[in-house]
Design a protein around this motif. Structure first.
Motif, PDB file in Angstrom:
ATOM      1  N   HIS A  31      41.097  -4.029  46.359  1.00 61.40           N
ATOM      2  CA  HIS A  31      40.531  -3.133  45.342  1.00 61.40           C
ATOM      3  C   HIS A  31      39.033  -3.331  45.138  1.00 61.40           C
ATOM      4  O   HIS A  31      38.388  -2.522  44.493  1.00 61.40           O
ATOM      5  CB  HIS A  31      41.254  -3.342  44.002  1.00 61.40           C
ATOM      6  N   GLN A  32      38.468  -4.388  45.697  1.00 57.96           N
ATOM      7  CA  GLN A  32      37.058  -4.684  45.488  1.00 57.96           C
ATOM      8  C   GLN A  32      36.165  -4.080  46.568  1.00 57.96           C
ATOM      9  O   GLN A  32      34.948  -4.203  46.499  1.00 57.96           O
ATOM     10  CB  GLN A  32      36.860  -6.197  45.408  1.00 57.96           C
ATOM     11  N   VAL A  33      36.739  -3.410  47.539  1.00 57.14           N
ATOM     12  CA  VAL A  33      35.953  -2.797  48.615  1.00 57.14           C
ATOM     13  C   VAL A  33      35.443  -1.439  48.158  1.00 57.14           C
ATOM     14  O   VAL A  33      36.188  -0.661  47.545  1.00 57.14           O
ATOM     15  CB  VAL A  33      36.815  -2.640  49.900  1.00 57.14           C
ATOM     16  N   ASP A  34      34.177  -1.152  48.453  1.00 56.07           N
ATOM     17  CA  ASP A  34      33.598   0.170  48.168  1.00 56.07           C
ATOM     18  C   ASP A  34      33.927   1.070  49.360  1.00 56.07           C
ATOM     19  O   ASP A  34      33.186   1.139  50.337  1.00 56.07           O
ATOM     20  CB  ASP A  34      32.091   0.077  47.971  1.00 56.07           C
ATOM     21  N   TRP A  35      35.053   1.745  49.281  1.00 58.75           N
ATOM     22  CA  TRP A  35      35.557   2.548  50.404  1.00 58.75           C
ATOM     23  C   TRP A  35      34.668   3.748  50.692  1.00 58.75           C
ATOM     24  O   TRP A  35      34.617   4.217  51.823  1.00 58.75           O
ATOM     25  CB  TRP A  35      36.993   2.987  50.125  1.00 58.75           C
ATOM     26  N   SER A  36      33.957   4.249  49.699  1.00 55.57           N
ATOM     27  CA  SER A  36      33.113   5.438  49.906  1.00 55.57           C
ATOM     28  C   SER A  36      31.922   5.135  50.811  1.00 55.57           C
ATOM     29  O   SER A  36      31.340   6.048  51.399  1.00 55.57           O
ATOM     30  CB  SER A  36      32.635   5.986  48.562  1.00 55.57           C
ATOM     31  N   ALA A  37      31.535   3.873  50.935  1.00 53.20           N
ATOM     32  CA  ALA A  37      30.381   3.506  51.759  1.00 53.20           C
ATOM     33  C   ALA A  37      30.741   3.272  53.226  1.00 53.20           C
ATOM     34  O   ALA A  37      29.864   3.081  54.056  1.00 53.20           O
ATOM     35  CB  ALA A  37      29.735   2.245  51.190  1.00 53.20           C
ATOM     36  N   LEU A  38      32.020   3.320  53.552  1.00 52.70           N
ATOM     37  CA  LEU A  38      32.475   3.020  54.910  1.00 52.70           C
ATOM     38  C   LEU A  38      32.767   4.319  55.665  1.00 52.70           C
ATOM     39  O   LEU A  38      33.571   5.129  55.217  1.00 52.70           O
ATOM     40  CB  LEU A  38      33.723   2.139  54.859  1.00 52.70           C
ATOM     41  N   ASN A  39      32.090   4.501  56.797  1.00 52.56           N
ATOM     42  CA  ASN A  39      32.275   5.768  57.520  1.00 52.56           C
ATOM     43  C   ASN A  39      32.372   5.617  59.036  1.00 52.56           C
ATOM     44  O   ASN A  39      32.373   6.602  59.751  1.00 52.56           O
ATOM     45  CB  ASN A  39      31.160   6.753  57.166  1.00 52.56           C
ATOM     46  N   SER A  40      32.445   4.375  59.548  1.00 55.29           N
ATOM     47  CA  SER A  40      32.579   4.200  61.000  1.00 55.29           C
ATOM     48  C   SER A  40      33.646   3.153  61.288  1.00 55.29           C
ATOM     49  O   SER A  40      33.870   2.233  60.500  1.00 55.29           O
ATOM     50  CB  SER A  40      31.245   3.771  61.614  1.00 55.29           C
ATOM     51  N   TRP A  41      34.301   3.303  62.421  1.00 43.52           N
ATOM     52  CA  TRP A  41      35.392   2.396  62.762  1.00 43.52           C
ATOM     53  C   TRP A  41      35.468   2.214  64.274  1.00 43.52           C
ATOM     54  O   TRP A  41      34.911   2.993  65.042  1.00 43.52           O
ATOM     55  CB  TRP A  41      36.719   2.927  62.221  1.00 43.52           C
ATOM     56  N   ALA A  42      36.201   1.168  64.669  1.00 42.35           N
ATOM     57  CA  ALA A  42      36.488   0.894  66.079  1.00 42.35           C
ATOM     58  C   ALA A  42      37.809   0.138  66.143  1.00 42.35           C
ATOM     59  O   ALA A  42      38.249  -0.454  65.152  1.00 42.35           O
ATOM     60  CB  ALA A  42      35.373   0.043  66.697  1.00 42.35           C
ATOM     61  N   TRP A  43      38.411   0.157  67.310  1.00 44.12           N
ATOM     62  CA  TRP A  43      39.624  -0.630  67.501  1.00 44.12           C
ATOM     63  C   TRP A  43      39.250  -2.093  67.618  1.00 44.12           C
ATOM     64  O   TRP A  43      38.287  -2.446  68.293  1.00 44.12           O
ATOM     65  CB  TRP A  43      40.381  -0.185  68.756  1.00 44.12           C
ATOM     66  N   PHE A  44      39.996  -2.936  66.949  1.00 45.90           N
ATOM     67  CA  PHE A  44      39.802  -4.379  67.051  1.00 45.90           C
ATOM     68  C   PHE A  44      40.176  -4.799  68.470  1.00 45.90           C
ATOM     69  O   PHE A  44      41.199  -4.389  68.997  1.00 45.90           O
ATOM     70  CB  PHE A  44      40.695  -5.099  66.039  1.00 45.90           C
ATOM     71  N   SER A  45      39.314  -5.580  69.093  1.00 38.78           N
ATOM     72  CA  SER A  45      39.634  -6.058  70.434  1.00 38.78           C
ATOM     73  C   SER A  45      39.497  -7.567  70.472  1.00 38.78           C
ATOM     74  O   SER A  45      38.606  -8.139  69.841  1.00 38.78           O
ATOM     75  CB  SER A  45      38.718  -5.407  71.478  1.00 38.78           C
ATOM     76  N   ALA A  46      40.397  -8.165  71.213  1.00 39.96           N
ATOM     77  CA  ALA A  46      40.377  -9.623  71.339  1.00 39.96           C
ATOM     78  C   ALA A  46      39.190 -10.034  72.197  1.00 39.96           C
ATOM     79  O   ALA A  46      38.718  -9.287  73.050  1.00 39.96           O
ATOM     80  CB  ALA A  46      41.675 -10.101  71.965  1.00 39.96           C
ATOM     81  N   SER A  47      38.727 -11.225  71.965  1.00 38.90           N
ATOM     82  CA  SER A  47      37.624 -11.716  72.791  1.00 38.90           C
ATOM     83  C   SER A  47      38.197 -12.390  74.032  1.00 38.90           C
ATOM     84  O   SER A  47      39.325 -12.840  74.051  1.00 38.90           O
ATOM     85  CB  SER A  47      36.773 -12.696  71.995  1.00 38.90           C
ATOM     86  N   GLY A  48      37.412 -12.439  75.072  1.00 39.99           N
ATOM     87  CA  GLY A  48      37.846 -13.113  76.296  1.00 39.99           C
ATOM     88  C   GLY A  48      38.292 -12.140  77.371  1.00 39.99           C
ATOM     89  O   GLY A  48      38.115 -10.933  77.269  1.00 39.99           O
ATOM     90  N   ASP A  49      38.900 -12.693  78.415  1.00 45.60           N
ATOM     91  CA  ASP A  49      39.285 -11.896  79.577  1.00 45.60           C
ATOM     92  C   ASP A  49      40.425 -10.924  79.308  1.00 45.60           C
ATOM     93  O   ASP A  49      40.551  -9.917  79.987  1.00 45.60           O
ATOM     94  CB  ASP A  49      39.700 -12.821  80.733  1.00 45.60           C
ATOM     95  N   GLU A  50      41.290 -11.218  78.330  1.00 41.80           N
ATOM     96  CA  GLU A  50      42.448 -10.373  78.112  1.00 41.80           C
ATOM     97  C   GLU A  50      42.075  -8.945  77.723  1.00 41.80           C
ATOM     98  O   GLU A  50      42.789  -8.001  78.014  1.00 41.80           O
ATOM     99  CB  GLU A  50      43.369 -10.977  77.063  1.00 41.80           C
ATOM    100  N   LYS A  51      40.915  -8.754  77.060  1.00 41.68           N
ATOM    101  CA  LYS A  51      40.542  -7.397  76.664  1.00 41.68           C
ATOM    102  C   LYS A  51      40.181  -6.541  77.872  1.00 41.68           C
ATOM    103  O   LYS A  51      40.363  -5.339  77.860  1.00 41.68           O
ATOM    104  CB  LYS A  51      39.418  -7.395  75.638  1.00 41.68           C
ATOM    105  N   ASN A  52      39.686  -7.151  78.931  1.00 43.02           N
ATOM    106  CA  ASN A  52      39.337  -6.393  80.129  1.00 43.02           C
ATOM    107  C   ASN A  52      40.571  -6.014  80.944  1.00 43.02           C
ATOM    108  O   ASN A  52      40.534  -5.071  81.718  1.00 43.02           O
ATOM    109  CB  ASN A  52      38.379  -7.208  81.009  1.00 43.02           C
ATOM    110  N   ASN A  53      41.653  -6.754  80.778  1.00 34.72           N
ATOM    111  CA  ASN A  53      42.871  -6.498  81.532  1.00 34.72           C
ATOM    112  C   ASN A  53      43.912  -5.730  80.723  1.00 34.72           C
ATOM    113  O   ASN A  53      45.030  -5.561  81.174  1.00 34.72           O
ATOM    114  CB  ASN A  53      43.483  -7.824  82.000  1.00 34.72           C
ATOM    115  N   ARG A  54      43.551  -5.281  79.538  1.00 32.73           N
ATOM    116  CA  ARG A  54      44.506  -4.598  78.664  1.00 32.73           C
ATOM    117  C   ARG A  54      44.854  -3.220  79.217  1.00 32.73           C
ATOM    118  O   ARG A  54      43.977  -2.456  79.598  1.00 32.73           O
ATOM    119  CB  ARG A  54      43.913  -4.464  77.265  1.00 32.73           C
ATOM    120  N   ILE A  55      46.138  -2.934  79.259  1.00 32.54           N
ATOM    121  CA  ILE A  55      46.624  -1.625  79.691  1.00 32.54           C
ATOM    122  C   ILE A  55      47.369  -1.018  78.504  1.00 32.54           C
ATOM    123  O   ILE A  55      48.241  -1.661  77.920  1.00 32.54           O
ATOM    124  CB  ILE A  55      47.568  -1.755  80.899  1.00 32.54           C
TER     125      ILE A  55
END
Length: 190
Positions: A31-55
Motif C-alpha cells: 500500500h505504500q507504493v505510488d502506483w501512479s508514478a510507475l509506467n514501464s515494465w519488463a520480464w524478470f530474468s535470472a542472471s547468468g547463463d540460464e537466461k540465454n538458454n531459456r526456451i
C-alpha cells in the motif's frame, strides 16, 4: 431409473457451468507504493547463463503475450529490464482436489413406527485438477514483490489449444483487472 437420469443431467449441467466460470482471483500489494508514478515494465530474468538458454513453452508464450497486451492497454510500456520501473514474473502450479457428492440418501417413515427405513445412499468421490497462475510484480531496486495476483481455476485434462489460450486469457485478464491498484482500494470482505 428416471431418478438416475435426472441426477446425471444435473451433474452434467454443474460440470458444464463449472467450466464456464471465471477463475477465482486474489490480490495482495504494498500500500505504500505510488502506483501512479510507475509506467514501464519488463520480464524478470535470472542472471547468468540460464537466461540465454531459456526456451519459452507454448503456455509461457501465451502468458507473455496476454500480459503484454493487457499492460499496454493500461498504458504501461514494456522496456529493457535495466530501464524498467517494474519487473514481472509468473508461475503455474497444479493441485489435485477431491469432490464428493451423495446420491439417493433418504429416510422413509411410514405411518407405522416399526416401518422405518434408511434407504441406501451412494457417495461418489471425484478427483480434479486446479491450476493456479501466479503473477508477481517486483521492485527492481530491492527485488521485493510489491504486487501479487493468483488466479485459480478448475482444469480439464483434454484442453484443446484454443481452450488453453482462452484459459490463459481469462486468467490474466482477471488478474490484471485491478492492476495497478486504484488509490484507496480496500478489498471487499467475502
Amino acid at each position: 431409473m428416471k431418478y438416475l437420469h435426472t441426477v446425471a443431467i444435473a451433474a452434467l449441467i454443474l460440470f458444464v457451468s463449472g467450466c464456464a466460470v471465471k477463475p477465482d482471483v486474489s490480490w495482495d500489494y504494498n500500500h505504500q507504493v505510488d502506483w501512479s508514478a510507475l509506467n514501464s515494465w519488463a520480464w524478470f530474468s535470472a542472471s547468468g547463463d540460464e537466461k540465454n538458454n531459456r526456451i519459452l513453452s507454448l503456455m509461457a508464450q501465451r502468458v507473455h503475450d496476454q500480459v503484454s497486451q493487457d499492460l499496454a492497454g493500461k498504458g504501461l510500456k514494456q522496456v529493457p529490464a535495466d530501464k524498467a520501473q517494474l519487473w514481472l514474473s509468473w508461475g503455474f502450479t497444479e493441485k489435485s482436489k477431491l469432490q464428493s457428492q451423495s446420491y439417493g440418501g433418504g429416510f422413509y417413515y411410514a405411518p407405522y413406527p416399526w416401518y422405518m427405513s434408511n434407504w441406501p445412499s451412494e457417495v461418489v468421490v471425484n478427483s480434479y485438477e486446479v491450476g493456479r497462475l501466479t503473477l508477481n510484480v517486483i521492485d527492481p531496486t530491492n527485488r521485493r514483490v510489491i504486487w501479487q495476483g493468483i488466479a485459480s481455476q478448475r482444469l480439464t485434462s483434454d484442453m484443446s489449444p484454443e481452450e488453453q489460450k482462452e484459459y490463459i486469457s481469462k486468467s490474466v485478464d482477471s488478474l490484471l483487472a485491478k492492476f495497478p491498484p486504484p488509490e484507496n482500494y480496500i478489498p471487499s470482505q467475502q
